[in-house]
Design a protein around this motif. Sequence first.
Motif, PDB file in Angstrom:
ATOM      1  N   ASP B  66       3.035  56.779  61.190  1.00 47.07           N
ATOM      2  CA  ASP B  66       2.084  57.361  60.228  1.00 47.07           C
ATOM      3  C   ASP B  66       2.806  58.396  59.368  1.00 47.07           C
ATOM      4  O   ASP B  66       3.586  59.191  59.890  1.00 47.07           O
ATOM      5  N   PRO B  68       2.074  61.623  57.166  1.00 44.39           N
ATOM      6  CA  PRO B  68       0.989  62.555  56.829  1.00 44.39           C
ATOM      7  C   PRO B  68       0.937  62.837  55.325  1.00 44.39           C
ATOM      8  O   PRO B  68       1.885  62.543  54.592  1.00 44.39           O
ATOM      9  N   LEU B  81       1.550  70.254  54.019  1.00 41.00           N
ATOM     10  CA  LEU B  81       0.569  69.325  54.578  1.00 41.00           C
ATOM     11  C   LEU B  81      -0.844  69.650  54.095  1.00 41.00           C
ATOM     12  O   LEU B  81      -1.229  70.814  54.003  1.00 41.00           O
ATOM     13  N   THR B  84      -5.979  67.271  57.082  1.00 49.10           N
ATOM     14  CA  THR B  84      -6.592  65.956  57.261  1.00 49.10           C
ATOM     15  C   THR B  84      -7.290  65.856  58.616  1.00 49.10           C
ATOM     16  O   THR B  84      -7.431  64.788  59.174  1.00 49.10           O
ATOM     17  N   GLY B 109       2.040  60.091  51.572  1.00 45.92           N
ATOM     18  CA  GLY B 109       0.790  59.629  52.174  1.00 45.92           C
ATOM     19  C   GLY B 109       0.263  58.352  51.537  1.00 45.92           C
ATOM     20  O   GLY B 109      -0.741  57.801  51.970  1.00 45.92           O
TER      21      GLY B 109
END
Lengths: 218, 122
Positions: B66, B68, B81, B84, B109
């Motif tokens: 994944d 971010p 970041l 989320t 992302g």
Amino acid sequence: MHKVAEVEVQHDIMVANKKLARKNQRILDKDRVFSVDVVGAIGSGKTSLIEAIIDAVDYKIGVIAGDVISKYDAGRFENHNVPVVGLNTGKECHLDAHLVEHALHDMPLEDIDVLFIENVGNLICPVDFDLGSHMRMVVISVTEGDDTVEKHPLIFQDADLVVINKVDLAEAVGADSDKMVRDVKELNSEVQVIKTSLKTGTGFDDVIKAIDGFITDN
Amino acid sequence: MHELSMAQAIVDTVLDAAEKNNATEVVEVTIEVGMLTMLNPEQLKFLLDVIVEDTLLANAEIIIEDVPVEIDCRSCDYTGLANTDGSDHYLSIVKCPQCDERNVEILTGKECNVKTIKIEKE
């Protein structure tokens, strides 16, 4: 003897689509064609809206009609005597730049001013696929429920114009169209949101004006 | 189905890289999927496992990482970041966690990147 090697690939599938999208835009720009990616759920009124625009404006229009399997929408546009290319995606739930590139080859671009690309009815998958169009119009209707925007936020984030259709039915289906406008603005404060009803004619002139504005600015 | 076309594009990309490097087998594939893509990693993995049959990837381990969401805020000096957390992360990502503005550039992302492959050679 076998040996294991690690190979750096670094190939982004999304970037590959974006590159093709830019190529599509260059093809369109060469013939001075302004293109509109029309996205919206099944039954929101995308086809009817494009049909009404074809009948209302003076510029020469072409349509790429994306559908999963049928040619039904393409047939509807043909009845308006405009060049149409039907695109069947088969299993796919969205158009992509590669499919659109094929359709552009079959479209008489030198003879049209504005190209509408009607995407497959879906508010989710088209988010990931830039087609190379100059603007994206998202069409939703009150009959889908007034929580539609909250449930599919990403498609509204990149929209250039949002049409909230069938507002004449809002009371009958218990939907608050003002809430839908507020929800769109919450996600994308810059975007123009127009409430329409093709049945009563509400807002239709504003849609034409908005598209004219984008064409002029382009 | 959206994931199916992406899975096929991933397999084509891996096979192309494997053949260019004279691989006899692909033993591992690492793919980066951004949290802002409309891709479900579990569905993607399931479909990859199905469509790799009878290819050089048939026995490959598929690793999905994944990615971010990172943003660069145009309203304040925040870079980093996005928040989320929670079920409504799609709504919160478009906001700067520092100044709460939506005027942000998304740095990461949105990718679906075939990062590396491990291959066996003669």
